[in-house]
Design a protein around this motif. Sequence first.
Motif, mmCIF file in Angstrom:
data_model
loop_
_atom_site.group_PDB
_atom_site.id
_atom_site.type_symbol
_atom_site.label_atom_id
_atom_site.label_comp_id
_atom_site.label_asym_id
_atom_site.label_seq_id
_atom_site.Cartn_x
_atom_site.Cartn_y
_atom_site.Cartn_z
ATOM 1 N N THR A 105 64.257 -24.274 32.768
ATOM 2 C CA THR A 105 64.514 -23.591 34.028
ATOM 3 C C THR A 105 63.235 -23.235 34.775
ATOM 4 O OG1 THR A 105 64.525 -21.410 32.982
ATOM 5 C CG2 THR A 105 66.635 -22.593 33.090
ATOM 6 N N VAL A 106 63.396 -22.995 36.054
ATOM 7 C CA VAL A 106 62.283 -22.576 36.904
ATOM 8 C C VAL A 106 61.699 -21.257 36.400
ATOM 9 C CG1 VAL A 106 61.672 -21.788 39.219
ATOM 10 C CG2 VAL A 106 63.140 -23.792 38.926
ATOM 11 N N GLY A 107 62.578 -20.284 36.134
ATOM 12 C CA GLY A 107 62.115 -18.979 35.671
ATOM 13 C C GLY A 107 61.420 -19.054 34.333
ATOM 14 N N GLY A 108 61.936 -19.879 33.430
ATOM 15 C CA GLY A 108 61.305 -20.021 32.128
ATOM 16 C C GLY A 108 59.913 -20.582 32.232
ATOM 17 N N ALA A 152 66.258 -18.199 39.264
ATOM 18 C CA ALA A 152 65.443 -18.293 38.057
ATOM 19 C C ALA A 152 66.035 -19.226 37.012
ATOM 20 C CB ALA A 152 65.242 -16.902 37.448
ATOM 21 N N THR A 153 67.361 -19.315 36.949
ATOM 22 C CA THR A 153 67.989 -20.168 35.942
ATOM 23 C C THR A 153 68.260 -21.580 36.458
ATOM 24 O OG1 THR A 153 70.176 -19.309 36.526
ATOM 25 C CG2 THR A 153 69.035 -18.259 34.677
ATOM 26 N N CYS A 154 67.685 -21.920 37.596
ATOM 27 C CA CYS A 154 67.858 -23.266 38.135
ATOM 28 C C CYS A 154 67.179 -24.285 37.218
ATOM 29 C CB CYS A 154 67.241 -23.341 39.531
ATOM 30 S SG CYS A 154 67.351 -24.964 40.295
ATOM 31 N N PRO A 155 67.935 -25.237 36.665
ATOM 32 C CA PRO A 155 67.309 -26.276 35.839
ATOM 33 C C PRO A 155 66.362 -27.132 36.684
ATOM 34 C CG PRO A 155 69.696 -26.209 35.512
ATOM 35 C CD PRO A 155 69.396 -25.369 36.716
ATOM 36 N N TRP A 167 64.983 -12.582 26.882
ATOM 37 C CA TRP A 167 65.907 -13.277 27.768
ATOM 38 C C TRP A 167 66.016 -14.724 27.321
ATOM 39 C CZ3 TRP A 167 68.228 -9.789 30.637
ATOM 40 C CH2 TRP A 167 67.535 -8.679 31.122
ATOM 41 N N LEU A 168 67.216 -15.288 27.401
ATOM 42 C CA LEU A 168 67.445 -16.682 27.061
ATOM 43 C C LEU A 168 67.993 -17.412 28.278
ATOM 44 C CD1 LEU A 168 67.804 -19.095 25.107
ATOM 45 C CD2 LEU A 168 70.060 -18.141 24.512
ATOM 46 N N ALA A 169 67.256 -18.445 28.724
ATOM 47 C CA ALA A 169 67.732 -19.292 29.823
ATOM 48 C C ALA A 169 67.950 -20.691 29.258
ATOM 49 C CB ALA A 169 66.726 -19.275 30.974
ATOM 50 N N GLY A 170 67.023 -21.617 29.534
ATOM 51 C CA GLY A 170 67.154 -22.955 28.961
ATOM 52 C C GLY A 170 66.848 -22.980 27.475
#
Length: 267
Positions: free
Chosen positions: A107-110, A67-70, A27-30
């Motif tokens: 991100t929070v999730g990362g 989860a993707t919240c910076p 998975w890719l977020a930030g």
Amino acid sequence: MDLPNVETYLNPENIQTITNWDESSAWLAGGTWLFSEPQPYLKVLVDIQQLGWSEIEVEENYLAIGATCPLIKLLEYPWLTEWTAIEGLKSAIAGLAASLKIINVATVGGNICLALSVGTLAPLMVALRATYEIYNIKGESHQVAAKDFQLGFKSTILQPGEILRRVLIPLSHLKWKIHYQRFGITATDPALAIVVSTSNYQQVRCVIGASVAAPQLLEFDDVEMKDFAFLQKVNFIEDAKASAIYRRELTAVLIKRSLSALLCQKT
């Protein structure tokens, strides 16, 4: 850093459109960690930024953080003044000792799913009795307590194709007294010990991190406790940066300071 071995980039609007998942997928977020070092196993990147999970929502009983919240959004959000535990959230982000450029995209999730022993958000979520909502590519979901999520260094309960969707914090817990401490050799070094203490005026919850592979929850009835013999049973990290004994003694000092700080806070 370039990832020349990546063969496929996916940018889905719904994770149920992903039909195959194996150990070569990520998975890719930030991407602040993913692109920071070689990932030789990686062939498929699934960008989740289009899923719209970056929200901060106040629901009937929970604060829901996507989860993707910076991380920067957590600092800029207009929090209610009575939510005293938000200071712990801000301290956790400050504990990253990261540049503004990183905080804007990380991100929070990362932060949570990378599951580093020095992760700053995970101990806080355990202390606040947060719950994690987890999805899979079949569209199924379930929830798990934050204290049960991280199993060890870079190890979580997530199964292949599963992803953290939201963090749920009970609104009543945001009014708890809180004290967040982090100690490193320098301000920019990874922490040697993290201690997060919370009090709901009936019980004290103390979570230790960084000095152990995964956050560990300790619960006390007395904020003025003086006996820390229980730390002898904790498996502290031993490496080139610090011995297990040093980390144990340092953790004891931080716990004492944290409990003292809770006593000093106004009720």
